[in-house]
Design a protein around this motif. Sequence first.
Motif, PDB file in Angstrom:
ATOM      1  N   VAL A  14       8.710   8.166  -0.495  1.00  0.00           N
ATOM      2  CA  VAL A  14       7.314   7.789   0.177  1.00  0.00           C
ATOM      3  C   VAL A  14       6.189   7.763  -0.923  1.00  0.00           C
ATOM      4  CG1 VAL A  14       5.743   8.743   1.978  1.00  0.00           C
ATOM      5  CG2 VAL A  14       8.066   9.246   2.151  1.00  0.00           C
ATOM      6  N   ARG A  15       6.143   6.432  -1.243  1.00  0.00           N
ATOM      7  CA  ARG A  15       4.950   6.111  -2.269  1.00  0.00           C
ATOM      8  C   ARG A  15       3.558   6.879  -2.023  1.00  0.00           C
ATOM      9  NH1 ARG A  15       6.432   0.886  -1.179  1.00  0.00           N
ATOM     10  NH2 ARG A  15       4.186   0.339  -0.853  1.00  0.00           N
ATOM     11  N   GLY A  16       3.105   7.342  -2.900  1.00  0.00           N
ATOM     12  CA  GLY A  16       1.713   8.087  -2.894  1.00  0.00           C
ATOM     13  C   GLY A  16       1.986   9.641  -2.620  1.00  0.00           C
ATOM     14  N   THR A  17       3.275  10.107  -2.641  1.00  0.00           N
ATOM     15  CA  THR A  17       3.699  11.539  -2.573  1.00  0.00           C
ATOM     16  C   THR A  17       4.689  11.806  -3.726  1.00  0.00           C
ATOM     17  OG1 THR A  17       5.659  11.373  -1.266  1.00  0.00           O
ATOM     18  CG2 THR A  17       3.358  11.149  -0.184  1.00  0.00           C
ATOM     19  N   PRO A  18       4.854  13.097  -3.817  1.00  0.00           N
ATOM     20  CA  PRO A  18       5.910  13.585  -4.982  1.00  0.00           C
ATOM     21  C   PRO A  18       7.392  12.963  -4.558  1.00  0.00           C
ATOM     22  CG  PRO A  18       4.758  15.309  -4.398  1.00  0.00           C
ATOM     23  CD  PRO A  18       4.321  14.171  -3.305  1.00  0.00           C
ATOM     24  N   ALA A  19       7.482  12.536  -3.439  1.00  0.00           N
ATOM     25  CA  ALA A  19       8.854  12.185  -2.947  1.00  0.00           C
ATOM     26  C   ALA A  19       9.212  10.741  -3.640  1.00  0.00           C
ATOM     27  CB  ALA A  19       9.236  12.036  -1.376  1.00  0.00           C
ATOM     28  N   LEU A  20      10.295  10.869  -4.502  1.00  0.00           N
ATOM     29  CA  LEU A  20      10.636   9.530  -5.152  1.00  0.00           C
ATOM     30  C   LEU A  20      12.118   9.510  -5.198  1.00  0.00           C
ATOM     31  CD1 LEU A  20       8.344   9.808  -8.320  1.00  0.00           C
ATOM     32  CD2 LEU A  20       8.117   8.572  -6.239  1.00  0.00           C
ATOM     33  N   GLY A  21      12.874   9.895  -4.166  1.00  0.00           N
ATOM     34  CA  GLY A  21      14.388   9.867  -3.991  1.00  0.00           C
ATOM     35  C   GLY A  21      14.774   8.361  -3.955  1.00  0.00           C
ATOM     36  N   GLN A  56       0.993  16.256  11.856  1.00  0.00           N
ATOM     37  CA  GLN A  56       1.319  15.239  10.768  1.00  0.00           C
ATOM     38  C   GLN A  56       1.543  16.008   9.401  1.00  0.00           C
ATOM     39  OE1 GLN A  56      -0.926  11.908  10.922  1.00  0.00           O
ATOM     40  NE2 GLN A  56      -0.327  11.273  13.097  1.00  0.00           N
ATOM     41  N   LYS A  57       0.646  16.676   9.303  1.00  0.00           N
ATOM     42  CA  LYS A  57       0.408  17.675   7.960  1.00  0.00           C
ATOM     43  C   LYS A  57       1.587  18.639   7.716  1.00  0.00           C
ATOM     44  CE  LYS A  57      -4.762  17.019   7.688  1.00  0.00           C
ATOM     45  NZ  LYS A  57      -5.919  18.035   7.607  1.00  0.00           N
ATOM     46  N   ILE A  58       2.048  19.127   8.977  1.00  0.00           N
ATOM     47  CA  ILE A  58       3.004  20.173   8.831  1.00  0.00           C
ATOM     48  C   ILE A  58       4.295  19.333   8.867  1.00  0.00           C
ATOM     49  CG2 ILE A  58       4.370  21.856  10.217  1.00  0.00           C
ATOM     50  CD1 ILE A  58       1.741  22.552  11.768  1.00  0.00           C
ATOM     51  N   GLY A  59       4.340  18.095   9.381  1.00  0.00           N
ATOM     52  CA  GLY A  59       5.651  17.130   9.209  1.00  0.00           C
ATOM     53  C   GLY A  59       5.805  16.969   7.714  1.00  0.00           C
ATOM     54  N   GLN A  60       4.444  16.459   7.114  1.00  0.00           N
ATOM     55  CA  GLN A  60       4.623  16.151   5.555  1.00  0.00           C
ATOM     56  C   GLN A  60       5.391  17.264   4.775  1.00  0.00           C
ATOM     57  OE1 GLN A  60       1.213  15.614   2.999  1.00  0.00           O
ATOM     58  NE2 GLN A  60       1.903  13.662   2.845  1.00  0.00           N
ATOM     59  N   ALA A  63       0.879  -1.206   0.019  1.00  0.00           N
ATOM     60  CA  ALA A  63      -0.040   0.114   0.066  1.00  0.00           C
ATOM     61  C   ALA A  63       0.730   1.104  -0.092  1.00  0.00           C
ATOM     62  CB  ALA A  63      -0.966   0.160   1.249  1.00  0.00           C
ATOM     63  N   ASN A  64       0.349   2.358  -0.487  1.00  0.00           N
ATOM     64  CA  ASN A  64       0.856   3.639  -0.403  1.00  0.00           C
ATOM     65  C   ASN A  64       1.097   4.050   1.036  1.00  0.00           C
ATOM     66  OD1 ASN A  64       1.576   3.773  -3.252  1.00  0.00           O
ATOM     67  ND2 ASN A  64      -0.518   4.790  -3.684  1.00  0.00           N
ATOM     68  N   ALA A  65       1.717   5.253   1.224  1.00  0.00           N
ATOM     69  CA  ALA A  65       1.817   5.773   2.654  1.00  0.00           C
ATOM     70  C   ALA A  65       0.475   6.162   3.038  1.00  0.00           C
ATOM     71  CB  ALA A  65       2.970   6.826   2.575  1.00  0.00           C
ATOM     72  N   ARG A  66       0.322   6.202   4.600  1.00  0.00           N
ATOM     73  CA  ARG A  66      -0.844   6.764   4.941  1.00  0.00           C
ATOM     74  C   ARG A  66      -0.854   8.131   4.563  1.00  0.00           C
ATOM     75  NH1 ARG A  66      -1.791   3.937  10.865  1.00  0.00           N
ATOM     76  NH2 ARG A  66      -2.060   1.635   9.857  1.00  0.00           N
ATOM     77  N   GLU A  67      -2.201   8.791   4.584  1.00  0.00           N
ATOM     78  CA  GLU A  67      -2.319  10.247   4.520  1.00  0.00           C
ATOM     79  C   GLU A  67      -2.189  10.861   6.027  1.00  0.00           C
ATOM     80  OE1 GLU A  67      -2.393  12.409   1.973  1.00  0.00           O
ATOM     81  OE2 GLU A  67      -2.419  10.770   0.530  1.00  0.00           O
TER      82      GLU A  67
END
Length: 338
Positions: free
Chosen positions: A266-273, A248-252, A238-242
């Motif tokens: 972090v799958r499900g987000t633009p982070a693809l490093g 948590q939103k600020i942390g994201q 599964a993708n990462a939890r929202e």
Amino acid sequence: MIMRKWLATASLWTGCMLAGCDGPQNYMQAGGPAAAKLASIGAFTLILFSLVSIVVLLLLLWVAVRRRGTLESHAPIDADGGQRWILVGGIAVPVAVLATVFVSSLQAMSHYPMSHQDGAAADIRVTGRQWWFNAEYLGHTVHGRVNSPTEIHIPVGRPVDIELVTRDVIHSFWIPKLHGKVDLVPGMTNRIRIRADEPGVFSGECGEFCGAQHANMRLQVVAQSAEEFDRWLRDQRANAREPQTSSQKIGQQVFMSAACALCHTVRGTPALGQVGPDLTHVASRGHIAGGMLPNNRGTLTAWVSHAQELKPGSRMPDLPGLTGEQLIALSDYLQSLE
């Protein structure tokens, strides 16, 4: 007084040796068939060489006790008798002992081969990097790629074929309670088959010196029942939890705006490093920092802000520019990624 010192010294050495008989990586406490065979060879070799050492020590003691006179007063050593002792004790006996151990080792390797022989595709690809292992579950990409840094999950009682590669220097895959060492060599693909006979967590590490943080390149194999393993694998697809809370939103947002998203996925987000470990389900792992630190809020915050102090030379940079509030929010977000 002298006898008391000898007894104290002997007690100290005995305690040290007994302390080495237990531990999370004690290969004598085998957790699978391959390790059990290696442990039996290890016990046989230990007993054999202990007996040889006892015989040698007794002979030395016998010579010391029977010593009489001086070297000048003794007759010259009989050449034939001396050569016979050398041939028997110095050549024949060592050759017989070493040949026995060598043949036993070859039999064990042929019965429990390091690599699978049936030509089937590997179940997991383990990639060594400075200084962490990444496990990629092959054949499970239809519903999402599964990467598990520093932690390998396997089903109990089922052989698991692992493909071993490296992205930089030579490493060595070693889970003492499950199997022997197999090197990860640049430009080569090696294989190993492991099996755990009972549920549990089996500690391992890199067994080949690979740089400054070699001692902190660790991993764990988590053996689970088939149902628990299938559930874990399904959750990992599964993708990462929202993020749910405001923290948590600020942390994201902090994660995406800082350097984190450039190195981590972090799958499900633009982070693809692709430089560092996949953090899609980082909170579900027992350790971070290549297996060096337990995964909790304190160590996670310390690792994000002062990674180079904790593990000098690693690819993880320090992030001293984050405020205390940002660090708390970032750790809240990462701790939510189960």
